[in-house]
Design a protein around this motif. Structure first.
Motif, PDB file in Angstrom:
ATOM      1  N   ARG A   9       0.484  -1.512   0.030  1.00  0.00           N
ATOM      2  CA  ARG A   9       0.305  -0.320   0.365  1.00  0.00           C
ATOM      3  C   ARG A   9       1.458   0.900   0.363  1.00  0.00           C
ATOM      4  O   ARG A   9       2.211   1.826   0.824  1.00  0.00           O
ATOM      5  CB  ARG A   9      -0.657  -0.078   1.235  1.00  0.00           C
ATOM      6  N   LEU A  10       0.277   1.993  -1.224  1.00  0.00           N
ATOM      7  CA  LEU A  10       0.986   3.165  -0.817  1.00  0.00           C
ATOM      8  C   LEU A  10       0.024   4.725   0.951  1.00  0.00           C
ATOM      9  O   LEU A  10      -0.530   4.787   0.444  1.00  0.00           O
ATOM     10  CB  LEU A  10       1.007   4.370  -1.702  1.00  0.00           C
ATOM     11  N   LYS A  11       1.170   4.530   1.440  1.00  0.00           N
ATOM     12  CA  LYS A  11       0.944   5.892   2.651  1.00  0.00           C
ATOM     13  C   LYS A  11       1.220   6.798   2.476  1.00  0.00           C
ATOM     14  O   LYS A  11       0.549   7.595   3.004  1.00  0.00           O
ATOM     15  CB  LYS A  11       0.796   4.159   3.940  1.00  0.00           C
ATOM     16  N   LYS A  12       2.623   7.277   2.595  1.00  0.00           N
ATOM     17  CA  LYS A  12       3.443   8.273   2.918  1.00  0.00           C
ATOM     18  C   LYS A  12       3.019   9.223   1.888  1.00  0.00           C
ATOM     19  O   LYS A  12       2.645   9.244   0.589  1.00  0.00           O
ATOM     20  CB  LYS A  12       4.473   8.371   2.727  1.00  0.00           C
ATOM     21  N   ASN A  13       2.550  10.906   2.034  1.00  0.00           N
ATOM     22  CA  ASN A  13       2.186  11.454   1.511  1.00  0.00           C
ATOM     23  C   ASN A  13       3.073  12.255   0.545  1.00  0.00           C
ATOM     24  O   ASN A  13       2.507  11.962  -0.645  1.00  0.00           O
ATOM     25  CB  ASN A  13       1.931  13.059   2.734  1.00  0.00           C
ATOM     26  N   ASN A  14       4.299  12.147   0.408  1.00  0.00           N
ATOM     27  CA  ASN A  14       5.510  12.143  -0.491  1.00  0.00           C
ATOM     28  C   ASN A  14       5.536  11.666  -1.276  1.00  0.00           C
ATOM     29  O   ASN A  14       5.605  11.160  -2.664  1.00  0.00           O
ATOM     30  CB  ASN A  14       6.853  11.613   0.243  1.00  0.00           C
ATOM     31  N   ASP A  15       5.143  10.008  -0.991  1.00  0.00           N
ATOM     32  CA  ASP A  15       4.869   9.104  -2.359  1.00  0.00           C
ATOM     33  C   ASP A  15       3.601   9.701  -3.217  1.00  0.00           C
ATOM     34  O   ASP A  15       3.900   9.268  -4.692  1.00  0.00           O
ATOM     35  CB  ASP A  15       4.478   8.396  -2.128  1.00  0.00           C
ATOM     36  N   PHE A  16       2.764  10.091  -2.602  1.00  0.00           N
ATOM     37  CA  PHE A  16       1.481  10.356  -3.604  1.00  0.00           C
ATOM     38  C   PHE A  16       1.652  11.491  -3.679  1.00  0.00           C
ATOM     39  O   PHE A  16       1.603  12.173  -5.398  1.00  0.00           O
ATOM     40  CB  PHE A  16       0.251  10.853  -2.146  1.00  0.00           C
ATOM     41  N   LYS A  17       2.034  12.676  -3.819  1.00  0.00           N
ATOM     42  CA  LYS A  17       3.016  13.939  -4.295  1.00  0.00           C
ATOM     43  C   LYS A  17       3.195  13.285  -5.166  1.00  0.00           C
ATOM     44  O   LYS A  17       3.464  14.091  -6.257  1.00  0.00           O
ATOM     45  CB  LYS A  17       3.147  14.541  -3.220  1.00  0.00           C
ATOM     46  N   LYS A  18       4.691  12.744  -5.599  1.00  0.00           N
ATOM     47  CA  LYS A  18       5.590  12.009  -6.256  1.00  0.00           C
ATOM     48  C   LYS A  18       4.455  12.198  -7.358  1.00  0.00           C
ATOM     49  O   LYS A  18       4.691  11.974  -8.577  1.00  0.00           O
ATOM     50  CB  LYS A  18       6.716  10.690  -5.423  1.00  0.00           C
ATOM     51  N   LEU A  19       3.502  10.248  -7.039  1.00  0.00           N
ATOM     52  CA  LEU A  19       2.963   9.805  -7.903  1.00  0.00           C
ATOM     53  C   LEU A  19       2.056  11.187  -8.933  1.00  0.00           C
ATOM     54  O   LEU A  19       1.779  11.449 -10.392  1.00  0.00           O
ATOM     55  CB  LEU A  19       1.952   9.341  -7.668  1.00  0.00           C
ATOM     56  N   PHE A  20       1.419  12.376  -7.703  1.00  0.00           N
ATOM     57  CA  PHE A  20       0.516  13.226  -8.370  1.00  0.00           C
ATOM     58  C   PHE A  20       1.317  13.697  -9.401  1.00  0.00           C
ATOM     59  O   PHE A  20       1.289  15.018 -10.953  1.00  0.00           O
ATOM     60  CB  PHE A  20       0.087  13.945  -7.912  1.00  0.00           C
ATOM     61  N   THR A  21       2.601  14.665  -8.984  1.00  0.00           N
ATOM     62  CA  THR A  21       3.718  15.078 -10.001  1.00  0.00           C
ATOM     63  C   THR A  21       4.440  14.399 -11.637  1.00  0.00           C
ATOM     64  O   THR A  21       3.903  14.754 -12.459  1.00  0.00           O
ATOM     65  CB  THR A  21       4.867  16.148  -9.587  1.00  0.00           C
ATOM     66  N   ARG A  22       4.866  13.976 -11.447  1.00  0.00           N
ATOM     67  CA  ARG A  22       5.591  13.032 -11.874  1.00  0.00           C
ATOM     68  C   ARG A  22       4.807  12.075 -12.369  1.00  0.00           C
ATOM     69  O   ARG A  22       5.493  11.115 -13.715  1.00  0.00           O
ATOM     70  CB  ARG A  22       7.026  12.474 -11.404  1.00  0.00           C
ATOM     71  N   GLY A  23       3.550  10.950 -13.051  1.00  0.00           N
ATOM     72  CA  GLY A  23       3.387   9.909 -13.116  1.00  0.00           C
ATOM     73  C   GLY A  23       2.469  10.581 -14.047  1.00  0.00           C
ATOM     74  O   GLY A  23       2.210  11.672 -14.706  1.00  0.00           O
ATOM     75  N   LYS A  24       2.335   9.443 -14.975  1.00  0.00           N
ATOM     76  CA  LYS A  24       1.373   9.292 -16.361  1.00  0.00           C
ATOM     77  C   LYS A  24       0.049   8.718 -15.658  1.00  0.00           C
ATOM     78  O   LYS A  24      -0.624   8.612 -14.565  1.00  0.00           O
ATOM     79  CB  LYS A  24       1.865   8.360 -17.228  1.00  0.00           C
ATOM     80  N   LYS A  25      -0.794   9.843 -16.620  1.00  0.00           N
ATOM     81  CA  LYS A  25      -2.390   9.471 -16.005  1.00  0.00           C
ATOM     82  C   LYS A  25      -3.164   9.175 -17.194  1.00  0.00           C
ATOM     83  O   LYS A  25      -2.952   9.142 -18.324  1.00  0.00           O
ATOM     84  CB  LYS A  25      -3.278  11.437 -16.328  1.00  0.00           C
ATOM     85  N   LEU A  26      -3.860   7.811 -17.312  1.00  0.00           N
ATOM     86  CA  LEU A  26      -4.740   7.316 -17.825  1.00  0.00           C
ATOM     87  C   LEU A  26      -5.954   7.720 -17.564  1.00  0.00           C
ATOM     88  O   LEU A  26      -6.618   7.645 -15.886  1.00  0.00           O
ATOM     89  CB  LEU A  26      -4.239   6.176 -17.802  1.00  0.00           C
ATOM     90  N   PHE A  27      -7.138   7.814 -18.327  1.00  0.00           N
ATOM     91  CA  PHE A  27      -8.735   8.263 -17.683  1.00  0.00           C
ATOM     92  C   PHE A  27      -8.805   7.114 -18.233  1.00  0.00           C
ATOM     93  O   PHE A  27      -9.302   6.300 -20.120  1.00  0.00           O
ATOM     94  CB  PHE A  27      -8.774   9.965 -18.745  1.00  0.00           C
TER      95      PHE A  27
ATOM     96  N   ILE B  75      -9.694   7.497 -12.949  1.00  0.00           N
ATOM     97  CA  ILE B  75      -8.742   8.324 -12.829  1.00  0.00           C
ATOM     98  C   ILE B  75      -7.662   7.491 -12.541  1.00  0.00           C
ATOM     99  O   ILE B  75      -7.201   6.912 -11.690  1.00  0.00           O
ATOM    100  CB  ILE B  75      -8.457   9.741 -12.550  1.00  0.00           C
ATOM    101  N   ILE B  76      -6.076   6.722 -13.452  1.00  0.00           N
ATOM    102  CA  ILE B  76      -5.389   6.742 -13.062  1.00  0.00           C
ATOM    103  C   ILE B  76      -4.398   6.845 -13.308  1.00  0.00           C
ATOM    104  O   ILE B  76      -3.810   7.347 -14.720  1.00  0.00           O
ATOM    105  CB  ILE B  76      -5.212   4.400 -14.295  1.00  0.00           C
ATOM    106  N   LEU B  77      -3.258   7.092 -12.204  1.00  0.00           N
ATOM    107  CA  LEU B  77      -1.814   7.674 -12.334  1.00  0.00           C
ATOM    108  C   LEU B  77      -0.525   6.646 -11.664  1.00  0.00           C
ATOM    109  O   LEU B  77      -1.478   6.051 -10.897  1.00  0.00           O
ATOM    110  CB  LEU B  77      -1.390   8.787 -10.909  1.00  0.00           C
TER     111      LEU B  77
ATOM    112  N   LEU C 266     -10.276  -0.580 -15.322  1.00  0.00           N
ATOM    113  CA  LEU C 266      -9.076  -0.551 -15.109  1.00  0.00           C
ATOM    114  C   LEU C 266      -7.634  -1.763 -16.000  1.00  0.00           C
ATOM    115  O   LEU C 266      -7.079  -0.886 -16.088  1.00  0.00           O
ATOM    116  CB  LEU C 266      -8.930  -1.081 -13.804  1.00  0.00           C
ATOM    117  N   ARG C 267      -8.490  -2.631 -16.106  1.00  0.00           N
ATOM    118  CA  ARG C 267      -7.907  -3.477 -17.442  1.00  0.00           C
ATOM    119  C   ARG C 267      -8.213  -3.059 -18.914  1.00  0.00           C
ATOM    120  O   ARG C 267      -7.477  -3.074 -19.545  1.00  0.00           O
ATOM    121  CB  ARG C 267      -9.040  -4.677 -17.429  1.00  0.00           C
TER     122      ARG C 267
END
Length: 107
Positions: free
Chosen positions: A5-23, A28-30, A96-97
């Motif tokens: 599980r992703l729990k740390k706020n830092n990890d979430f921030k990283k995904l929201f800024t650098r992650g790719k988005k799928l719709f 919405i999938i990062l 998701l699939r």
């Protein structure tokens, strides 16, 4: 458990800024590459009171659990549900699939 599980706020921030988005219709999938398969959920208060939000989280975890064995490589995911009248496991799993297959992330 196939994923952590992703729990740390830092990890979430990283995904929201650098992650790719799928719709997809229900989600919405990062995502971004990671050392191991991880999952974070982001269900805001606009989805209802805590009982509804917790139900949505359970449905998302189960949909991911069923989809995770088919992932081709370790990634970090954040799943964000779109607002809807009804939330169902089938809709989340299908969205998701489809999104992951379209991006070439599923075997």
């Amino acid at each position: 458990m196939l994923y952590t599980r992703l729990k740390k706020n830092n990890d979430f921030k990283k995904l929201f800024t650098r992650g790719k988005k799928l719709f997809s219709p229900a989600l919405i999938i990062l995502y971004m590459p990671a050392k191991e398969l991880t999952l974070g959920l982001c269900v805001s208060k606009k989805h209802g009171k805590s009982v509804q939000r917790n139900r949505i989280k359970r449905l998302l975890r189960e949909a991911f659990r069923r989809t995770a064995p088919d992932c081709t490589r370790p990634l970090a995911f954040v799943l964000i549900p779109r607002q809807a009248e009804e939330y169902s496991l089938a809709a989340f799993e299908k969205s998701l699939r489809c999104a992951l297959r379209r991006e070439g992330l599923l075997a």
